[in-house]
Scaffold this motif. Structure first.
Motif, short mmCIF file in Angstrom:
data_model
loop_
_atom_site.label_atom_id
_atom_site.label_comp_id
_atom_site.label_asym_id
_atom_site.label_seq_id
_atom_site.Cartn_x
_atom_site.Cartn_y
_atom_site.Cartn_z
N MET A 1 -167.82 -45.53 -31.23
CA MET A 1 -167.10 -44.26 -31.27
C MET A 1 -165.60 -44.50 -31.13
N LYS A 2 -164.80 -43.78 -31.93
CA LYS A 2 -163.36 -43.95 -31.91
C LYS A 2 -162.79 -43.52 -30.56
N LYS A 3 -161.87 -44.33 -30.04
CA LYS A 3 -161.27 -44.03 -28.74
C LYS A 3 -160.38 -42.80 -28.82
N LEU A 4 -160.53 -41.92 -27.86
CA LEU A 4 -159.66 -40.74 -27.76
C LEU A 4 -158.29 -41.15 -27.22
N LEU A 5 -157.26 -40.45 -27.67
CA LEU A 5 -155.89 -40.64 -27.18
C LEU A 5 -155.42 -42.10 -27.22
N PRO A 6 -155.46 -42.75 -28.38
CA PRO A 6 -154.97 -44.13 -28.46
C PRO A 6 -153.46 -44.17 -28.23
N THR A 7 -153.02 -45.10 -27.40
CA THR A 7 -151.60 -45.17 -27.03
C THR A 7 -150.84 -46.13 -27.95
N SER A 8 -149.53 -45.87 -28.06
CA SER A 8 -148.65 -46.76 -28.82
C SER A 8 -147.22 -46.56 -28.34
N THR A 9 -146.31 -47.36 -28.86
CA THR A 9 -144.88 -47.18 -28.56
C THR A 9 -144.18 -46.68 -29.81
N ALA A 10 -143.04 -46.03 -29.62
CA ALA A 10 -142.30 -45.52 -30.77
C ALA A 10 -141.60 -46.63 -31.54
N GLY A 11 -141.27 -47.72 -30.84
CA GLY A 11 -140.54 -48.77 -31.57
C GLY A 11 -140.19 -49.95 -30.69
N SER A 12 -138.90 -50.06 -30.39
CA SER A 12 -138.40 -51.29 -29.77
C SER A 12 -138.81 -51.43 -28.31
N LEU A 13 -138.92 -52.68 -27.90
CA LEU A 13 -139.08 -53.06 -26.50
C LEU A 13 -137.90 -53.97 -26.14
N PRO A 14 -137.57 -54.09 -24.84
CA PRO A 14 -136.45 -54.96 -24.46
C PRO A 14 -136.68 -56.40 -24.91
N LYS A 15 -135.59 -57.06 -25.27
CA LYS A 15 -135.68 -58.46 -25.68
C LYS A 15 -135.52 -59.37 -24.47
N PRO A 16 -136.24 -60.51 -24.44
CA PRO A 16 -136.06 -61.47 -23.36
C PRO A 16 -134.64 -62.06 -23.37
N ALA A 17 -134.18 -62.46 -22.21
CA ALA A 17 -132.79 -62.95 -22.07
C ALA A 17 -132.55 -64.23 -22.84
N TRP A 18 -133.61 -64.98 -23.19
CA TRP A 18 -133.38 -66.24 -23.88
C TRP A 18 -132.96 -66.04 -25.34
N ILE A 19 -133.19 -64.83 -25.87
CA ILE A 19 -132.91 -64.61 -27.29
C ILE A 19 -131.70 -63.71 -27.54
N ALA A 20 -131.44 -62.79 -26.62
CA ALA A 20 -130.32 -61.86 -26.77
C ALA A 20 -129.95 -61.29 -25.41
N GLU A 21 -128.74 -60.77 -25.32
CA GLU A 21 -128.31 -60.18 -24.04
C GLU A 21 -129.16 -58.95 -23.74
N PRO A 22 -129.78 -58.90 -22.57
CA PRO A 22 -130.67 -57.77 -22.25
C PRO A 22 -129.92 -56.45 -22.11
N GLU A 23 -130.67 -55.37 -22.28
CA GLU A 23 -130.19 -54.00 -22.02
C GLU A 23 -128.98 -53.63 -22.89
N LYS A 24 -128.96 -54.17 -24.10
CA LYS A 24 -127.83 -53.92 -24.98
C LYS A 24 -128.32 -53.78 -26.42
N LEU A 25 -127.91 -52.69 -27.08
CA LEU A 25 -128.25 -52.52 -28.49
C LEU A 25 -127.34 -53.39 -29.35
N TRP A 26 -127.87 -53.86 -30.46
CA TRP A 26 -127.13 -54.68 -31.43
C TRP A 26 -126.66 -55.99 -30.80
N SER A 27 -127.33 -56.45 -29.77
CA SER A 27 -126.90 -57.67 -29.08
C SER A 27 -127.03 -58.88 -30.02
N PRO A 28 -125.97 -59.72 -30.12
CA PRO A 28 -126.05 -60.90 -31.01
C PRO A 28 -127.12 -61.88 -30.54
N TRP A 29 -127.67 -62.61 -31.49
CA TRP A 29 -128.66 -63.63 -31.16
C TRP A 29 -128.00 -64.78 -30.40
N LYS A 30 -128.71 -65.35 -29.45
CA LYS A 30 -128.22 -66.50 -28.69
C LYS A 30 -128.61 -67.83 -29.33
#
Length: 346
Positions: A1-30
């Motif tokens: 039976m199909k699960k009721l109320l399947p959850t999802s996210t609208a889009g982005s999640l925070p990036k880990p600090a090893w790849i880009a500066e956290p808590e910042k949009l358009w953060s350059p790649w490290k």
């Protein structure tokens, strides 16, 4: 039976600090080169794991492989000059330096298809992939070639359709088009914006979604929200035509907004990703608060068509906050799931 109320996210999640500066949009790649590819894949793996540990049902890439939800896609297209920049007012709200359309736009190669294949290999759960919508793309550029927002949107829609078909072939279950511009340019949305969106989804067999919201929790957006008054009725302008469109899902902002829930009656019959998590606050919702939002939505959305979600992306938030919000979303959905099951059993 199909699960009721399947959850999802609208889009982005925070990036880990090893790849880009956290808590910042358009953060350059490290990182660069092969190390950047490896770092992106590691970040994507972590995003999948955190969604799964939180009990999220429809998994996304958390937009870990892109700097920005619009411009990263545009970077891969012909006809756009990123060296030439112009300042424009995005969504009539805040100024930004953007690239210039200098020639006919075209897609040279697939943009996100390899990343989507990588995501598909990480999980057996349904996966969702987000693309920028045509109207939001044209609002993030300066057009020095077509001299027509509608013509440029139509060209982008054709390009998006090419990409979407390859994403579908890569195993994506839901392709979501992000259209925050739908909450601003109402006449254009109804004149040609929804038609352009229909062109972008033409011929797809997978499910499709459009995400409309009031934006990330950045100052420009929160300041704008303060001017909207006691009721945010913007959705009312575009819901009737969206209800009649071919799009399967409508994703929107509900929790801690001033959106009257009865507006959802205008899209009854559609599947609705109900934003039950506030992305403009670092306060982590309680499961009961999430459940309250979902209960309100259930007055206007049939239970088998309600998909608990976040209001928007969470890229600017601290990782532990985003993690807590995902847990709350899952737990709140479970509360209401149990209530619905109990009602059915009675």
């Amino acid at each position: 039976m199909k699960k009721l109320l399947p959850t999802s996210t609208a889009g982005s999640l925070p990036k880990p600090a090893w790849i880009a500066e956290p808590e910042k949009l358009w953060s350059p790649w490290k990182l660069q080169g092969d190390k950047l590819i490896e770092g992106k894949q590691d970040a994507l793996r972590v995003a999948v794991q955190e969604q799964q540990q939180a009990g999220i049902d429809i998994v996304s890439d958390g937009e870990q492989t892109r700097q920005h939800f619009v411009t990263t896609f545009i970077e891969y297209l012909n006809g756009v000059d990123f060296e030439r920049r112009k300042t424009v007012k995005i969504r009539d709200r805040y100024e930004a330096s953007v690239p210039v359309v200098v020639d006919s736009v075209a897609r040279k190669n697939p943009v996100f298809v390899d990343d989507a294949k990588f995501l598909r290999n990480q999980t057996q759960q349904p996966i969702k992939w987000a693309l920028p919508g045509p109207m939001t793309m044209i609002d993030t550029l300066f057009d020095d070639y077509y001299q027509s927002r509608e013509k440029l949107a139509w060209e982008f829609a054709k390009i998006l359709n090419q990409e979407a078909k390859e994403l579908e072939a890569a195993g994506v279950d839901i392709i979501q088009f992000d259209e925050p511009a739908f909450n601003v340019f109402f006449d254009e949305v109804n004149d040609w914006g929804i038609a352009a969106l229909e062109k972008a989804i033409e011929g797809l067999r997978c499910e499709t979604a459009v995400h409309i919201c009031y934006g990330y929790g950045i100052k420009a957006n929160t300041d704008w929200k303060k001017t909207l008054g006691s009721e945010w009725r913007q959705y009312e302008e575009v819901f009737p035509k969206l209800q009649a469109s071919s799009i399967n899902f409508i994703s929107l902002e509900c929790h801690n907004s001033r959106v009257p829930m009865d507006l959802l009656e205008l899209i009854r019959g559609k599947k609705v990703m109900v934003g039950a998590i506030d992305v403009a606050s670092q306060k982590i919702e309680t499961p009961q608060e999430v459940a309250d939002t979902l209960r309100q939505a259930l007055r206007f959305v049939d239970a088998d068509k309600l998909y608990p979600c976040t209001n928007c992306g969470m890229a600017p938030l601290p990782r532990q906050v985003a993690r807590g919000k995902l847990n709350a979303l899952s737990a709140g959905a479970q509360i209401v799931r149990q209530e619905l099951s109990a009602e059915t059993a009675c």
